[in-house]
Scaffold this motif. Structure first.
Motif, PDB file in Angstrom:
ATOM      1  N   ILE A   1     -10.167  -5.379  -6.700  1.00 58.07           N
ATOM      2  CA  ILE A   1      -9.067  -5.865  -5.859  1.00 58.07           C
ATOM      3  C   ILE A   1      -8.088  -6.664  -6.700  1.00 58.07           C
ATOM      4  O   ILE A   1      -6.865  -6.521  -6.575  1.00 58.07           O
ATOM      5  N   ASP A   2      -8.619  -7.511  -7.592  1.00 57.17           N
ATOM      6  CA  ASP A   2      -7.740  -8.279  -8.475  1.00 57.17           C
ATOM      7  C   ASP A   2      -6.939  -7.352  -9.381  1.00 57.17           C
ATOM      8  O   ASP A   2      -5.737  -7.552  -9.587  1.00 57.17           O
ATOM      9  N   ALA A   3      -7.582  -6.313  -9.909  1.00 58.74           N
ATOM     10  CA  ALA A   3      -6.899  -5.390 -10.813  1.00 58.74           C
ATOM     11  C   ALA A   3      -5.797  -4.622 -10.108  1.00 58.74           C
ATOM     12  O   ALA A   3      -4.710  -4.431 -10.650  1.00 58.74           O
ATOM     13  N   VAL A   4      -6.062  -4.174  -8.874  1.00 57.76           N
ATOM     14  CA  VAL A   4      -5.056  -3.382  -8.158  1.00 57.76           C
ATOM     15  C   VAL A   4      -3.877  -4.243  -7.714  1.00 57.76           C
ATOM     16  O   VAL A   4      -2.786  -3.752  -7.444  1.00 57.76           O
ATOM     17  N   ARG A   5      -4.118  -5.577  -7.674  1.00 57.96           N
ATOM     18  CA  ARG A   5      -3.022  -6.502  -7.364  1.00 57.96           C
ATOM     19  C   ARG A   5      -2.284  -6.966  -8.610  1.00 57.96           C
ATOM     20  O   ARG A   5      -1.412  -7.817  -8.546  1.00 57.96           O
ATOM     21  N   GLY A   6      -2.659  -6.435  -9.764  1.00 57.36           N
ATOM     22  CA  GLY A   6      -1.955  -6.769 -10.996  1.00 57.36           C
ATOM     23  C   GLY A   6      -2.744  -7.617 -11.957  1.00 57.36           C
ATOM     24  O   GLY A   6      -2.174  -8.175 -12.892  1.00 57.36           O
TER      25      GLY A   6
ATOM     26  N   ASP B   1      -0.142   2.925  -7.196  1.00 60.86           N
ATOM     27  CA  ASP B   1      -0.134   3.434  -8.571  1.00 60.86           C
ATOM     28  C   ASP B   1      -1.313   2.879  -9.361  1.00 60.86           C
ATOM     29  O   ASP B   1      -1.984   3.597 -10.106  1.00 60.86           O
ATOM     30  N   ARG B   2      -1.579   1.572  -9.195  1.00 61.09           N
ATOM     31  CA  ARG B   2      -2.702   0.976  -9.930  1.00 61.09           C
ATOM     32  C   ARG B   2      -4.029   1.552  -9.445  1.00 61.09           C
ATOM     33  O   ARG B   2      -4.959   1.749 -10.233  1.00 61.09           O
ATOM     34  N   ALA B   3      -4.137   1.799  -8.113  1.00 60.40           N
ATOM     35  CA  ALA B   3      -5.380   2.349  -7.569  1.00 60.40           C
ATOM     36  C   ALA B   3      -5.650   3.736  -8.130  1.00 60.40           C
ATOM     37  O   ALA B   3      -6.799   4.079  -8.454  1.00 60.40           O
TER      38      ALA B   3
ATOM     39  N   ARG C   1     -16.773  10.833  -4.126  1.00 60.82           N
ATOM     40  CA  ARG C   1     -16.702   9.874  -3.025  1.00 60.82           C
ATOM     41  C   ARG C   1     -16.187   8.520  -3.504  1.00 60.82           C
ATOM     42  O   ARG C   1     -15.421   7.856  -2.794  1.00 60.82           O
ATOM     43  N   SER C   2     -16.578   8.113  -4.690  1.00 66.32           N
ATOM     44  CA  SER C   2     -16.101   6.843  -5.231  1.00 66.32           C
ATOM     45  C   SER C   2     -14.609   6.902  -5.546  1.00 66.32           C
ATOM     46  O   SER C   2     -13.875   5.940  -5.308  1.00 66.32           O
ATOM     47  N   VAL C   3     -14.148   8.034  -6.088  1.00 65.96           N
ATOM     48  CA  VAL C   3     -12.721   8.187  -6.391  1.00 65.96           C
ATOM     49  C   VAL C   3     -11.891   8.075  -5.115  1.00 65.96           C
ATOM     50  O   VAL C   3     -10.825   7.446  -5.091  1.00 65.96           O
ATOM     51  N   ARG C   4     -12.379   8.672  -4.008  1.00 65.85           N
ATOM     52  CA  ARG C   4     -11.643   8.544  -2.740  1.00 65.85           C
ATOM     53  C   ARG C   4     -11.606   7.088  -2.273  1.00 65.85           C
ATOM     54  O   ARG C   4     -10.596   6.635  -1.743  1.00 65.85           O
ATOM     55  N   ILE C   5     -12.702   6.371  -2.455  1.00 68.97           N
ATOM     56  CA  ILE C   5     -12.717   4.956  -2.075  1.00 68.97           C
ATOM     57  C   ILE C   5     -11.667   4.184  -2.871  1.00 68.97           C
ATOM     58  O   ILE C   5     -10.892   3.397  -2.321  1.00 68.97           O
ATOM     59  N   LEU C   6     -11.625   4.408  -4.195  1.00 71.35           N
ATOM     60  CA  LEU C   6     -10.700   3.668  -5.051  1.00 71.35           C
ATOM     61  C   LEU C   6      -9.247   4.070  -4.811  1.00 71.35           C
ATOM     62  O   LEU C   6      -8.340   3.240  -4.931  1.00 71.35           O
ATOM     63  N   ALA C   7      -9.005   5.322  -4.499  1.00 71.07           N
ATOM     64  CA  ALA C   7      -7.627   5.791  -4.326  1.00 71.07           C
ATOM     65  C   ALA C   7      -7.074   5.501  -2.937  1.00 71.07           C
ATOM     66  O   ALA C   7      -5.856   5.493  -2.753  1.00 71.07           O
ATOM     67  N   ALA C   8      -7.936   5.245  -1.939  1.00 63.46           N
ATOM     68  CA  ALA C   8      -7.452   5.051  -0.571  1.00 63.46           C
ATOM     69  C   ALA C   8      -7.926   3.733   0.030  1.00 63.46           C
ATOM     70  O   ALA C   8      -7.119   2.867   0.375  1.00 63.46           O
ATOM     71  N   GLU C   9      -9.241   3.561   0.134  1.00 66.19           N
ATOM     72  CA  GLU C   9      -9.773   2.364   0.786  1.00 66.19           C
ATOM     73  C   GLU C   9      -9.390   1.092   0.027  1.00 66.19           C
ATOM     74  O   GLU C   9      -9.097   0.061   0.637  1.00 66.19           O
TER      75      GLU C   9
END
Length: 430
Positions: free
Chosen positions: A43-48, A102-104, A75-83
């Motif tokens: 979460i921290d990484a996707v926020r920058g 973009d970061r996700a 399944r993990s890739v879908r979690i990271l790209a969407a959830e």
């Protein structure tokens, strides 16, 4: 959403997605606790945030607790790209949402690469342990022959990896059933034949050259990944290690090889690479793949930056399902135009596309390519029974030398496209 609350919510969704794909070494509570810890970093990484290795560490962590099924990756890739986007963003109106997405996507690609690397590492570690056991058993043959031969035979016949021995003339002494199967042979047909005869001329590649050096006494060992072409056209990917076995006098008595069939792993790695580097809707290369290609492009460089006109109206009037079909048709037409000139077409977001021409011969052929793209795209198209028309604005940029910053290439073509779009608005006849 509070970061701590968000990490637990994301961990529960992730654990739900992974449920049933394998038999992990942890129970459900332990899985959620493990995932929650890494979700804080994601979460921290996707926020920058500044932790470039967080997604790869998450992948290594899953492999370490026995998540090795390909379904765990998808399944993990879908979690990271969407959830992850949903949890990290402050609602659909969050102005940072495009950057978070973009970061996700980047994190999902890193996770896929990390999972493949961790899976390979686990496979190689198991292979090394098997090779060490075989060598230990073989090298005790002189001093404890009866016991060591029994141990060697048990390891040899029961191993799930391929094992074979070769004498110093290059002839096979023996092999187990797993090794024979990898090479399209049987354990009975291989002993006494030369390795070259068994492999056939089509498979005398780098691995065979290294074996020849060992037979000549010029090398002690090697390890490589090679491909074996079968007579029926199938290709098996093999991770091969070979070592020399010395007797009590120090001389090399024979060579022993251990092979692991990594075909499925290689196919998984290829599929993960493709998924991480291509747009899921159109199949065209995506933005990260494009920028990587630009960074290593062969100059002179030509770029066509393309933006669809009227696409928003199609989405508003007919719905996003029809809009998606329009984008797939546009992508197909771009491929047809780009293929004869060996150009690289990519979707870089929404209704924006880019075509890269390496070794471009000048601005005139680049402009001709832009005209051909425009002519192909403005042709009416039929989608689910609807006749639709979509326009396009195309800007071009030509660089005799690759600039220090690849963003300059895209920005120049983007600016040219918007100038052309604005000129067209002022003078519709153009």
């Amino acid at each position: 959403m509070d970061e701590a609350v968000g990490s637990w919510e994301l961990a529960r969704r992730w654990a739900d997605a992974l449920d049933g794909v394998v038999a992990p070494t942890l129970n459900r509570t332990q899985i959620e606790e493990m995932l929650a810890a890494v979700c804080i970093g994601l979460i921290d990484a996707v926020r920058g945030g500044e932790d470039p290795d967080i997604a790869r560490r998450a992948a290594r962590m899953l492999v370490a607790v026995n998540y090795r099924d390909p379904a765990a990756v998808s399944r993990s890739v879908r979690i990271l790209a969407a959830e992850l986007v949903e949890v990290a963003a402050d609602g659909p109106d969050d102005p940072a949402l495009p950057r978070i997405r973009d970061r996700a996507i980047g994190l999902a690609a890193d996770f896929a690469a990390g999972f493949t690397a961790a899976l390979r590492g686990a496979s190689l570690e198991e292979q090394e342990q098997t090779l060490a056991a075989v060598l230990d058993a073989a090298q005790e043959a002189d001093t404890r022959r009866a016991l060591s031969e029994a141990r060697f035979e048990a390891v040899f016949d029961g191993a799930l990896v391929g094992i074979g021995t070769v004498d110093m003339t290059g002839r096979v002494v023996n092999c187990n059933a797993t090794m024979a199967q990898m090479l399209g042979q049987t354990p009975e047909t291989m002993p006494g034949r030369t390795v070259a005869d068994i492999l056939g001329p089509q498979n005398l590649t780098f691995a065979f050259e290294q074996l020849q050096l060992m037979v000549a006494g010029e090398s002690e060992s090697f390890r490589t990944e090679t491909e074996h072409l079968h007579t029926d056209g199938r290709v098996t990917a093999i991770d091969l290690s070979m070592s020399a076995v010395r007797g009590t006098d120090g001389g090399i008595e024979f060579l022993i090889g251990v092979a692991v069939d990594v075909t499925e792993r290689k196919q998984l790695a290829d599929q993960l690479w493709h998924d991480a580097n291509h747009d899921a809707l159109t199949g065209l290369p995506n933005r990260p793949h494009l920028f990587n290609r630009l960074a290593h492009a062969r100059s002179p460089i030509g770029i066509c930056y393309l933006d669809l006109d009227g696409f928003k109206e199609i989405n508003d009037l007919w719905g996003h399902a029809i809009g998606d079909r329009v984008l797939t048709v546009v992508a197909d037409r771009m491929r047809e135009v780009a293929r004869p000139v060996d150009a690289f077409a990519a979707r870089i977001g929404g209704d924006e596309f880019l075509v890269l021409v390496e070794n471009c011969s000048g601005e005139t052929p680049l402009a001709r390519l832009a005209d051909e793209l425009l002519a192909a795209l403005i042709e009416p198209l039929e989608v689910d029974g609807h006749m639709l028309a979509v326009g396009a604005s195309i800007g071009t940029a030509y660089f005799a030398e690759l600039p220090s910053e690849v963003d300059e290439l895209v920005h120049a073509a983007d600016a040219a496209m918007y100038r052309k779009k604005n000129d067209t608005r002022r003078d519709p006849a153009r």
